[in-house]
Write a protein that holds these residues in place. Structure first.
Motif, short mmCIF file in Angstrom:
data_model
loop_
_atom_site.label_atom_id
_atom_site.label_comp_id
_atom_site.label_asym_id
_atom_site.label_seq_id
_atom_site.Cartn_x
_atom_site.Cartn_y
_atom_site.Cartn_z
N ARG A 173 0.88 -1.18 0.00
CA ARG A 173 0.00 0.00 0.00
C ARG A 173 0.91 1.21 0.00
O ARG A 173 2.05 1.16 0.45
CB ARG A 173 -0.97 0.02 1.19
N SER A 174 0.34 2.32 -0.53
CA SER A 174 1.14 3.54 -0.54
C SER A 174 0.25 4.77 -0.38
O SER A 174 0.26 5.43 0.64
CB SER A 174 1.96 3.62 -1.83
N CYS A 175 -0.58 5.05 -1.39
CA CYS A 175 -1.28 6.35 -1.41
C CYS A 175 -2.50 6.42 -0.48
O CYS A 175 -2.85 7.45 0.03
CB CYS A 175 -1.71 6.67 -2.83
N ARG A 176 -3.19 5.33 -0.30
CA ARG A 176 -4.47 5.23 0.43
C ARG A 176 -5.58 6.08 -0.22
O ARG A 176 -6.55 6.44 0.40
CB ARG A 176 -4.30 5.65 1.90
N GLY A 187 -6.54 5.40 -3.78
CA GLY A 187 -6.94 4.81 -5.06
C GLY A 187 -6.15 5.33 -6.24
O GLY A 187 -6.66 5.37 -7.36
N ILE A 188 -4.90 5.72 -6.01
CA ILE A 188 -4.12 6.32 -7.10
C ILE A 188 -2.90 5.47 -7.48
O ILE A 188 -2.53 5.38 -8.65
CB ILE A 188 -3.64 7.74 -6.72
N CYS A 189 -2.27 4.85 -6.49
CA CYS A 189 -1.00 4.17 -6.80
C CYS A 189 -1.21 2.74 -7.32
O CYS A 189 -0.33 2.18 -7.97
CB CYS A 189 -0.09 4.14 -5.58
N GLY A 190 -2.35 2.13 -7.04
CA GLY A 190 -2.63 0.78 -7.54
C GLY A 190 -1.96 -0.33 -6.75
O GLY A 190 -2.06 -1.50 -7.12
N CYS A 199 -2.50 -1.55 -3.65
CA CYS A 199 -3.23 -2.35 -2.65
C CYS A 199 -4.27 -3.30 -3.26
O CYS A 199 -5.14 -3.79 -2.54
CB CYS A 199 -3.89 -1.43 -1.63
N CYS A 204 -7.96 0.14 -0.52
CA CYS A 204 -8.12 1.48 0.06
C CYS A 204 -9.35 2.21 -0.46
O CYS A 204 -9.58 3.36 -0.11
CB CYS A 204 -6.87 2.32 -0.16
S1 FES Z 1 -2.90 2.32 -1.48
FE1 FES Z 1 -2.71 3.30 -3.43
S2 FES Z 1 -4.36 2.54 -4.56
FE2 FES Z 1 -4.66 1.72 -2.57
#
Ligand code: FES
Ligand code: SF4
Ligand code: SF4
Length: 335
Positions: free
Chosen positions: A62-65, A67-70, A72, A84
């Motif tokens: 996980r990274s962005c939380r 829905g942008i980084c893809g 999770c 997320c």
């Molecule tokens: S944590 Fe980045 S899309 Fe879910």
């Protein structure tokens, strides 16, 4: 539901999670974690709580939380989910309080929810997911495009490379060469970009037998899985059309199979399963499918005389001529 000190309602549930470490385990196991879940918690929050409150070795990306980084993307009860973005209570309601967390592809698991996505990235790379053009080092102005040209690829540009569609695709599951829906969506995105000059090359790559769009079985799983509503199957249809329009598509079993659908509908107004096989594979090719034909005959989908020339095995619909006219005026491509 119970009420905590702050007055917020929570629900006590047991989450089942896939656990596997490729370095030490031969087979995966499933472990259970009981917790109180609040109405605003996301699936990602539940994964955080497994890690922070139950077992620090639980692993996931996980990274962005937002829905942008893809990063999770996982599967919850077998369905592709962006952790997320997904409310946990909604899923608990839907699945009668039972939730199983699994990686997007269990056979590619490295550690718990973390998978080896190298096949996804290699296939992505194969379609040149970038604008290919000779860039003038001293341009006199910006490279303009119309709103319509921009809108043509806008939705596919929103892909976050989460892999949800790729690892939900049944064609890819049985065919390692298949490039997959995300790669096709990227191929479409850059091929219709007016600045790009590698469109023909991409259309050729996505035409290839086994790897290309003609091996898609049109199940719509990719459209269902995509958290960004990109609808990869729609882009696959557009790539089919562009391959015809730009003279890339040649007559082979796959393209004749597609044409066979139309041919059958034009003849009778019905889908003629036997005619599609004889048209796309020839009478000799038909023998490969004798086993399937027997099963279809048993279930009443075809008759003993289906596919035999000069014997009419399917009745015609009423108003067939109207349907034929509609096909004539709406058809844009022919082999
Ligand atoms: S944590 Fe980045 S899309 Fe879910
Ligand atoms: S529609 Fe095609 S690309 Fe999409 S999931 Fe089904 S087989 Fe895969
Ligand atoms: S097309 Fe949708 S599901 Fe597929 S990788 Fe892109 S964002 Fe994810």
């Amino acid at each position: 539901m119970s009420e905590n000190i702050a007055g917020a309602t929570t629900r006590k549930v047991t989450i089942k999670a896939f656990r596997f470490n490729a370095e030490t385990d031969y087979l995966p196991t499933y472990k259970h974690y009981t917790m109180e879940v609040g109405k605003d918690e996301l699936i990602l929050d539940l994964m955080n709580r497994i890690k922070w409150e139950h077992d620090g070795s639980f692993s996931y990306r996980r990274s962005c939380r937002h829905g942008i980084c893809g990063a999770c993307a996982i599967k919850v009860n077998g369905k592709a989910t962006l952790a997320c973005k997904q409310n946990a209570i909604e899923l608990l309601d839907l699945f009668d309080n039972e939730i199983t967390l699994e990686p997007s592809s269990t056979k590619r698991a490295i550690k718990d929810m973390i998978i080896d996505k190298s096949d996804f990235w290699e296939k992505h790379e194969a379609v040149k997911p970038y604008v290919v053009t000779d860039v003038d080092p001293r341009p006199e102005g910006e490279s303009k495009q119309s709103v319509a040209e921009f809108n043509n690829f806008l939705d596919s540009d929103l892909c976050i490379q989460c892999g949800a569609c790729h690892y939900s695709c049944p064609a890819l599951e049985v065919n390692d060469a298949f490039l997959g829906p995300a790669a096709f969506a990227a191929a479409y995105r850059f091929t219709v970009d007016p600045r790009d000059e590698a469109g023909k090359e991409r259309l050729q790559t996505t035409f290839e037998s086994a790897a290309g769009v003609w091996d898609c079985v049109k199940c719509f799983e990719c459209a269902d899985a995509c958290p960004k509503d990109i609808n990869p199957i729609e882009k696959i249809g557009k790539l089919h059309n562009m391959q015809f329009e730009q003279g890339i598509a040649v007559s082979n079993v796959a393209t004749r199979h597609a044409e066979g659908f139309l041919r059958g509908i034009k003849k009778t107004g019905f889908l003629d399963e036997a005619d599609i096989v004889t048209y796309s594979e020839g009478y000799l090719g038909m023998y490969k499918h004798v086993g399937t034909a027997m099963k279809m005959m048993k279930s009443g989908k075809i008759h003993w005389h289906s596919g035999i020339p000069f014997i009419k095995s399917i009745p015609e619909i009423k108003n067939l001529s109207e349907l034929q006219k509609l096909i004539e005026i709406s058809q844009t491509n022919k082999l």
